[in-house]
Write a protein that holds these residues in place. Structure first.
Motif, PDB file in Angstrom:
ATOM      1  N   ALA A  46     -23.695 -13.763   1.851  1.00  0.00           N
ATOM      2  CA  ALA A  46     -23.660 -12.919   0.601  1.00  0.00           C
ATOM      3  C   ALA A  46     -22.231 -13.531  -0.080  1.00  0.00           C
ATOM      4  O   ALA A  46     -22.582 -13.752  -1.417  1.00  0.00           O
ATOM      5  CB  ALA A  46     -23.727 -11.645   0.896  1.00  0.00           C
ATOM      6  N   ASN A  47     -21.438 -13.385   0.326  1.00  0.00           N
ATOM      7  CA  ASN A  47     -20.077 -13.850  -0.235  1.00  0.00           C
ATOM      8  C   ASN A  47     -19.956 -15.346  -0.609  1.00  0.00           C
ATOM      9  O   ASN A  47     -19.276 -15.631  -1.656  1.00  0.00           O
ATOM     10  CB  ASN A  47     -18.828 -13.530   0.888  1.00  0.00           C
ATOM     11  CG  ASN A  47     -18.411 -12.110   0.762  1.00  0.00           C
ATOM     12  OD1 ASN A  47     -17.478 -11.533   0.024  1.00  0.00           O
ATOM     13  ND2 ASN A  47     -18.987 -11.099   1.560  1.00  0.00           N
ATOM     14  N   MET A  48     -20.655 -16.064   0.288  1.00  0.00           N
ATOM     15  CA  MET A  48     -20.475 -17.509   0.001  1.00  0.00           C
ATOM     16  C   MET A  48     -21.574 -17.782  -1.442  1.00  0.00           C
ATOM     17  O   MET A  48     -21.248 -18.414  -2.311  1.00  0.00           O
ATOM     18  CB  MET A  48     -21.079 -18.500   0.988  1.00  0.00           C
ATOM     19  CG  MET A  48     -20.109 -18.482   2.027  1.00  0.00           C
ATOM     20  SD  MET A  48     -20.224 -19.788   3.209  1.00  0.00           S
ATOM     21  CE  MET A  48     -21.549 -18.839   4.232  1.00  0.00           C
ATOM     22  N   SER A  49     -22.627 -17.017  -1.156  1.00  0.00           N
ATOM     23  CA  SER A  49     -23.541 -17.110  -2.363  1.00  0.00           C
ATOM     24  C   SER A  49     -22.924 -16.820  -3.815  1.00  0.00           C
ATOM     25  O   SER A  49     -23.243 -17.312  -4.855  1.00  0.00           O
ATOM     26  CB  SER A  49     -24.841 -16.205  -2.159  1.00  0.00           C
ATOM     27  OG  SER A  49     -25.531 -16.652  -1.057  1.00  0.00           O
ATOM     28  N   LYS A  50     -22.127 -15.691  -3.769  1.00  0.00           N
ATOM     29  CA  LYS A  50     -21.598 -15.040  -4.858  1.00  0.00           C
ATOM     30  C   LYS A  50     -20.348 -16.173  -5.522  1.00  0.00           C
ATOM     31  O   LYS A  50     -20.425 -16.421  -6.591  1.00  0.00           O
ATOM     32  CB  LYS A  50     -20.961 -13.956  -4.784  1.00  0.00           C
ATOM     33  CG  LYS A  50     -20.385 -12.932  -5.974  1.00  0.00           C
ATOM     34  CD  LYS A  50     -19.018 -13.573  -6.417  1.00  0.00           C
ATOM     35  CE  LYS A  50     -18.769 -12.928  -7.807  1.00  0.00           C
ATOM     36  NZ  LYS A  50     -17.482 -13.532  -8.248  1.00  0.00           N
ATOM     37  N   PHE A  51     -19.757 -16.626  -4.430  1.00  0.00           N
ATOM     38  CA  PHE A  51     -18.608 -17.671  -4.901  1.00  0.00           C
ATOM     39  C   PHE A  51     -19.298 -18.773  -5.512  1.00  0.00           C
ATOM     40  O   PHE A  51     -18.922 -19.452  -6.565  1.00  0.00           O
ATOM     41  CB  PHE A  51     -17.771 -18.033  -3.746  1.00  0.00           C
ATOM     42  CG  PHE A  51     -16.955 -19.260  -3.919  1.00  0.00           C
ATOM     43  CD1 PHE A  51     -15.832 -18.748  -4.515  1.00  0.00           C
ATOM     44  CD2 PHE A  51     -17.279 -20.251  -3.693  1.00  0.00           C
ATOM     45  CE1 PHE A  51     -14.927 -19.677  -4.550  1.00  0.00           C
ATOM     46  CE2 PHE A  51     -16.332 -21.600  -3.946  1.00  0.00           C
ATOM     47  CZ  PHE A  51     -15.109 -21.203  -4.449  1.00  0.00           C
ATOM     48  N   LEU A  52     -20.296 -19.334  -4.821  1.00  0.00           N
ATOM     49  CA  LEU A  52     -21.008 -20.701  -5.285  1.00  0.00           C
ATOM     50  C   LEU A  52     -21.710 -20.402  -6.635  1.00  0.00           C
ATOM     51  O   LEU A  52     -21.722 -21.402  -7.513  1.00  0.00           O
ATOM     52  CB  LEU A  52     -21.855 -21.074  -4.378  1.00  0.00           C
ATOM     53  CG  LEU A  52     -21.137 -21.865  -3.094  1.00  0.00           C
ATOM     54  CD1 LEU A  52     -22.365 -22.112  -2.103  1.00  0.00           C
ATOM     55  CD2 LEU A  52     -20.272 -22.959  -3.342  1.00  0.00           C
ATOM     56  N   ALA A  53     -22.482 -19.264  -6.761  1.00  0.00           N
ATOM     57  CA  ALA A  53     -23.353 -19.043  -7.616  1.00  0.00           C
ATOM     58  C   ALA A  53     -22.347 -18.966  -9.195  1.00  0.00           C
ATOM     59  O   ALA A  53     -22.840 -19.466 -10.297  1.00  0.00           O
ATOM     60  CB  ALA A  53     -24.292 -17.983  -7.549  1.00  0.00           C
ATOM     61  N   ALA A  54     -21.329 -18.194  -8.982  1.00  0.00           N
ATOM     62  CA  ALA A  54     -20.228 -17.794 -10.115  1.00  0.00           C
ATOM     63  C   ALA A  54     -19.738 -19.166 -10.729  1.00  0.00           C
ATOM     64  O   ALA A  54     -19.610 -19.367 -11.682  1.00  0.00           O
ATOM     65  CB  ALA A  54     -19.252 -16.822  -9.902  1.00  0.00           C
TER      66      ALA A  54
END
Length: 399
Positions: free
Chosen positions: A331-339
């Protein structure tokens, strides 16, 4: 149009995608442009979703909800953002979907029976969540707003900041300290979650709000909240006194994935705008999209957005069955990459438009402002990296 259907969806996800696309089709770019320009909350759009029962997406069917999960909500939020509404359109309704979840998990049966069916029907909204404070920021355990028990009531005093959608909500979910930080053995103890009926709070004179003037998400208003001797009945406690921090964490990964999906939708909207303009705009006798200097940034941004999308959807599919530590990491990697992908996409779209990139009529300047915001909320990119460093790479805690 640029093909956005790049991940495999379940039948339920496809149903959500098609339904939300139909709703968003009634709200074109000019609508969102106007809302941003005038700084007006998109009531018409929110009401359309509410009437369709979408604010009850995560509520159990026994309370009138749709009984959906993270897999479906990521589709919903991506579609709203990608439709041209951007990150702000998704944020305008985000709270109405997620702020009811603590009540489902921790609220009393009386509270759930009274409130959740009304939320599911779109008659009542819980759009606002009161956590952040001027002296606490990302350190949630250091909040200073106090709720002191007096008989059958709690008396609340304190201040909150950056609390969104208070003007579009009937209730506020409030985090306050019931035991001072200096008196608990563990800093995460002593925090309690409350349900605040906003109209009653105003009538008491126990709550005043002041809107914050800002440059992004102009139609999703943020406020500073001032509590002075606000009295709340003891039955307004959500869950257990002193255990609110852990209740808040429960479901945080799922919500973070939804926000990552909103970033994806924003990036897709920006790329669509950039590609459309690159195909239409002619300079020196040919479309500017024929130039590699225009093609490559858009192609790279599209690749990054779709790569991040793959991680978001993959992580969402494992929320129910996966190990929570693994889900938290993804979830944290997803948020970082998506932003980051959304920011690169918005930047490429602005550059493609040249001087018109800052003209409001082309929308990409709005996407750019929103994309910058995604790297700050709900957590900064650095905090996401802190989590990954500690919990994935096994490095020492850095904060």
């Amino acid at each position: 149009m640029v093909d956005r259907d790049t991940v495999q969806l379940t039948d339920q996800q496809r149903l959500v995608r098609d339904s939300i696309r139909d709703i968003c089709g009634d709200f074109d770019q000019s609508y969102w442009r106007q809302q941003d320009k005038q700084g007006e909350y998109p009531h018409e759009f929110a009401n359309e979703l509410a009437d369709g029962g979408w604010f009850g997406a995560l509520l159990p069917e026994e309370y009138g909800g749709a009984g959906m999960g993270t897999e479906e909500v990521v589709v919903m939020m991506e579609e709203i953002a990608a439709s041209g509404g951007g990150f702000s359109a998704a944020q305008a309704v985000h709270g109405g979907i997620y702020n009811s979840v603590p009540l489902v998990k921790y609220g009393s049966e009386e509270m759930k029976k009274d409130l959740l069916p009304r939320v599911a029907a779109g008659d009542t909204s819980i759009q606002a969540f009161g956590l952040t404070e001027p002296n606490a920021g990302s350190d949630s355990t250091s909040i200073e707003t106090r709720a002191v028990r007096e008989g059958d009531e709690y008396v609340v005093n304190g201040q909150k900041i950056w609390i969104s959608r208070v003007d579009a909500s009937d209730y506020l979910v409030l985090m306050a300290r019931t035991t001072p930080k200096s008196e608990v053995k563990k800093r995460t103890r002593g925090l309690t979650m409350f349900l605040v009926p906003l109209e009653e709070a105003y009538d008491q004179g126990g709550l005043e709000i002041e809107q914050i003037d800002k440059t992004a998400s102009n139609f999703v208003h943020s406020y500073e909240l001032f509590f002075e001797d606000l009295r709340l009945p003891a039955e307004n406690v959500i869950g257990e006194e002193g255990n609110g921090f852990y209740q808040m964490l429960d479901g945080l990964n799922e919500e973070r994935l939804a926000i990552a999906a909103e970033c994806i939708g924003l990036g897709e909207a920006a790329i669509e705008a950039g590609v459309s303009y690159a195909n239409e705009r002619e300079v020196f006798g040919s479309a500017i999209g024929s130039n590699q200097a225009i093609q490559h940034p858009l192609a790279e941004a599209h690749s990054r957005v779709q790569a991040a999308k793959g991680m978001v959807y993959s992580a969402a599919s494992e929320v129910e069955s996966g190990n929570q530590k693994d889900v938290g990491a993804r979830a944290n990697m997803s948020k970082f990459l998506a932003a980051d992908a959304a920011f690169d996409a918005a930047d490429a779209a602005v550059q493609t438009h040249g001087g018109f990139g800052i003209a409001r009529e082309y929308d990409v300047e709005r996407f750019f402002r929103e994309a910058r915001l995604t790297r700050l909320v709900p957590i900064t990119q650095q905090l996401a990296l802190n989590y990954i460093g500690e919990n994935v790479l096994g490095l020492p805690r850095s904060y």
